[in-house]
Design a protein around this motif. Structure first.
Motif, PDB file in Angstrom:
ATOM      1  N   UNK A 327      12.848 -11.212 -53.595  1.00  0.00           N
ATOM      2  CA  UNK A 327      11.895 -11.197 -52.536  1.00  0.00           C
ATOM      3  C   UNK A 327      12.230 -10.080 -51.783  1.00  0.00           C
ATOM      4  N   UNK A 328      13.352 -10.003 -51.369  1.00  0.00           N
ATOM      5  CA  UNK A 328      13.646  -8.609 -50.525  1.00  0.00           C
ATOM      6  C   UNK A 328      13.488  -7.427 -51.042  1.00  0.00           C
ATOM      7  N   UNK A 329      13.918  -7.188 -52.539  1.00  0.00           N
ATOM      8  CA  UNK A 329      14.058  -5.848 -53.151  1.00  0.00           C
ATOM      9  C   UNK A 329      12.265  -5.643 -53.177  1.00  0.00           C
ATOM     10  N   UNK A 330      11.600  -6.494 -53.429  1.00  0.00           N
ATOM     11  CA  UNK A 330      10.067  -6.268 -53.544  1.00  0.00           C
ATOM     12  C   UNK A 330       9.551  -5.966 -52.140  1.00  0.00           C
ATOM     13  N   UNK A 331       9.704  -6.345 -51.145  1.00  0.00           N
ATOM     14  CA  UNK A 331       8.956  -6.593 -50.008  1.00  0.00           C
ATOM     15  C   UNK A 331       9.444  -5.616 -49.121  1.00  0.00           C
ATOM     16  N   UNK A 332      10.772  -5.222 -49.413  1.00  0.00           N
ATOM     17  CA  UNK A 332      11.342  -4.208 -48.119  1.00  0.00           C
ATOM     18  C   UNK A 332      12.137  -3.219 -49.016  1.00  0.00           C
ATOM     19  N   UNK A 333      11.367  -2.754 -50.067  1.00  0.00           N
ATOM     20  CA  UNK A 333      11.981  -1.649 -50.869  1.00  0.00           C
ATOM     21  C   UNK A 333      12.210  -0.105 -50.041  1.00  0.00           C
ATOM     22  N   UNK A 334      11.526   0.058 -49.093  1.00  0.00           N
ATOM     23  CA  UNK A 334      11.580   1.074 -48.189  1.00  0.00           C
ATOM     24  C   UNK A 334      12.853   1.155 -47.428  1.00  0.00           C
ATOM     25  N   UNK A 335      13.488   0.078 -47.214  1.00  0.00           N
ATOM     26  CA  UNK A 335      14.565   0.222 -46.309  1.00  0.00           C
ATOM     27  C   UNK A 335      15.661  -0.949 -46.756  1.00  0.00           C
ATOM     28  N   UNK A 336      16.094  -0.802 -48.095  1.00  0.00           N
ATOM     29  CA  UNK A 336      16.824  -1.621 -48.658  1.00  0.00           C
ATOM     30  C   UNK A 336      18.224  -2.172 -47.869  1.00  0.00           C
ATOM     31  N   UNK A 337      18.876  -1.065 -47.411  1.00  0.00           N
ATOM     32  CA  UNK A 337      20.270  -1.235 -46.769  1.00  0.00           C
ATOM     33  C   UNK A 337      19.989  -2.231 -45.569  1.00  0.00           C
ATOM     34  N   UNK A 338      19.150  -1.674 -44.779  1.00  0.00           N
ATOM     35  CA  UNK A 338      18.800  -2.259 -43.342  1.00  0.00           C
ATOM     36  C   UNK A 338      18.452  -3.877 -43.710  1.00  0.00           C
ATOM     37  N   UNK A 339      17.509  -3.855 -44.816  1.00  0.00           N
ATOM     38  CA  UNK A 339      17.253  -5.347 -44.947  1.00  0.00           C
ATOM     39  C   UNK A 339      18.138  -6.067 -45.431  1.00  0.00           C
ATOM     40  N   UNK A 340      19.061  -5.592 -46.326  1.00  0.00           N
ATOM     41  CA  UNK A 340      20.140  -6.217 -46.807  1.00  0.00           C
ATOM     42  C   UNK A 340      21.166  -6.662 -45.713  1.00  0.00           C
ATOM     43  N   UNK A 341      21.378  -5.876 -44.908  1.00  0.00           N
ATOM     44  CA  UNK A 341      22.047  -5.998 -43.383  1.00  0.00           C
ATOM     45  C   UNK A 341      21.737  -7.247 -42.593  1.00  0.00           C
ATOM     46  N   UNK A 342      20.381  -7.377 -42.632  1.00  0.00           N
ATOM     47  CA  UNK A 342      19.547  -8.390 -41.846  1.00  0.00           C
ATOM     48  C   UNK A 342      19.757  -9.672 -42.746  1.00  0.00           C
TER      49      UNK A 342
END
Length: 401
Positions: A327-342
């Motif tokens: 879900x994260x990789x598909x919906x926040x692919x423009x900022x994966x590191x920041x999304x991964x941190x959150x």
């Protein structure tokens, strides 16, 4: 040693499956290290002259430091090559295991667990973003499933083997036994991981901007509820099996093995079926795992019923990670590191709170109260997720990206 870039001769992404396997082993060691106290909770408490609820905080302290590390690692690392950040995190894990195994008292144990938390937060905040760089986009769900296969391996063997060996040789020997495997993993990272230069410098503004996206914030809270429910129950599974199911250490180890082996089914199924639209899948972890916890409350006195519920719980436990990270990789692919941190901060916060609240309920009330709290969290999560569509990036954004 010069690592090659992850591209083929035409400049297109080429899958670096050796590096994915190295990360899978790291996941196995992280999960084993983080949750080994679950299977050794009672002897560790006795050996350190603490209550079971207090010893359960050895998980919550690693979660606390994981939250802090996940929030700062992508910014603190700046433009550092991500390969060397992952190598450093694995070295921290090795040092943590040594401190825990040799801990003369509860304070040193907590220091070792805090160091492990830094490794957990640092690794997981980068893991999905790194996977997205190691394989082509179409292979990301399969690579995530392979990486989380390490979670299935750890769940299958770490807890039951740890429980069994702890009964034979003592809990310290179990932690010492993990150190040579982590050493091998450290060397494998050096060989298999390609150079991964930072693509852009991260800052906290990127995270704040992500939190302003309603679909992502809803997903983040839903993920917290799903993991919080799971680990409010899982952290205190051993006391439940001892007090309610009334098993000895041999049957306990078998039940933990059943739970863990079921994780392979979850990993296989998620790698095969998690693709495309993940919306209908997002509520399944909370639904099935919460249902199994409720089943344990009602029928936990039966060893057979307990084994069946733990089988379903174990399969969904590994699938949960693949579902949410896809879900994260598909919906926040423009900022994966920041999304991964959150995402890591949210998940580790939920694990921390699950261990703390579950421990308080256990010490002040009963183990049943701990499991009831787990079911309540699952129910709230299911209600928030609904059909999952409100957790997806708007269609206009997907077309624009």
């Amino acid at each position: 040693m010069v690592a090659a870039a992850v591209t083929d001769t035409e400049g297109k992404p080429a899958a670096a499956w050796g590096a994915v396997l190295s990360m899978a082993l790291c996941v196995a060691m992280l999960i084993a290290s983080e949750f080994m106290p679950v299977s050794l909770l009672t002897p560790m408490a006795e050996g350190l002259h603490a209550t079971e609820g207090q010893t359960g905080q050895a998980i919550s302290i690693s979660g606390l430091f994981a939250v802090a590390a996940s929030m700062v690692i992508t910014t603190a690392a700046g433009t550092l090559n991500r390969k060397w950040v992952l190598v450093a995190m694995t070295a921290f894990m090795l040092l943590s295991l040594i401190l825990v195994a040799a801990a003369p008292n509860f304070a040193v144990l907590m220091i070792g667990r805090a160091l492990l938390g830094i490794c957990i937060g640092g690794f997981w905040s980068l893991a999905t973003a790194v996977i997205m760089r190691l394989v082509p986009e179409s292979d990301v769900p399969r690579a995530l499933a392979l990486m989380y296969g390490g979670q299935a391996i750890a769940a299958a063997f770490a807890a039951p083997v740890g429980s069994y060996l702890g009964g034979l040789f003592g809990w310290r020997a179990v932690f010492w036994a993990l150190t040579p495997i982590v050493t091998v993993n450290l060397v494998w990272h050096l060989i298999a991981l390609p150079s991964l230069p930072a693509r852009q410098r991260q800052d906290f503004r990127t995270m704040v901007d992500l939190l302003k996206r309603p679909y992502f914030l809803r997903g983040l809270i839903a993920a917290m509820l799903s993991w919080g429910s799971a680990f409010t129950m899982f952290t205190y599974l051993r006391p439940f099996l001892e007090q309610v199911t009334r098993v000895d250490v041999t049957v306990l180890s078998i039940l933990l093995l059943v739970l863990g082996c079921a994780g392979f089914v979850g990993t296989w199924a998620s790698g095969r079926f998690v693709s495309g639209n993940v919306a209908p899948l997002l509520r399944l972890p909370a639904l099935f795992m919460g249902g199994c916890t409720l089943g344990l409350l009602l029928l936990g006195g039966s060893v057979i019923a307990t084994a069946l519920f733990l089988t379903v719980w174990g399969a969904m436990n590994t699938a949960m990670s693949v579902i949410w990270m896809t879900w994260m990789s598909q919906n926040v692919d423009d900022a994966p590191e920041a999304a991964g941190s959150l995402m890591v901060a949210a998940i580790q916060t939920s694990i921390l709170l699950g261990a703390v609240i579950g421990g308080l309920l256990l010490d002040s009330m009963t183990i049943s109260a701990t499991f009831i709290g787990s079911v309540a969290l699952a129910g709230v999560g299911i209600a928030l997720i609904g059909n999952g569509r409100r957790l997806l990036k708007p269609l206009s954004s997907r077309q624009g990206g």
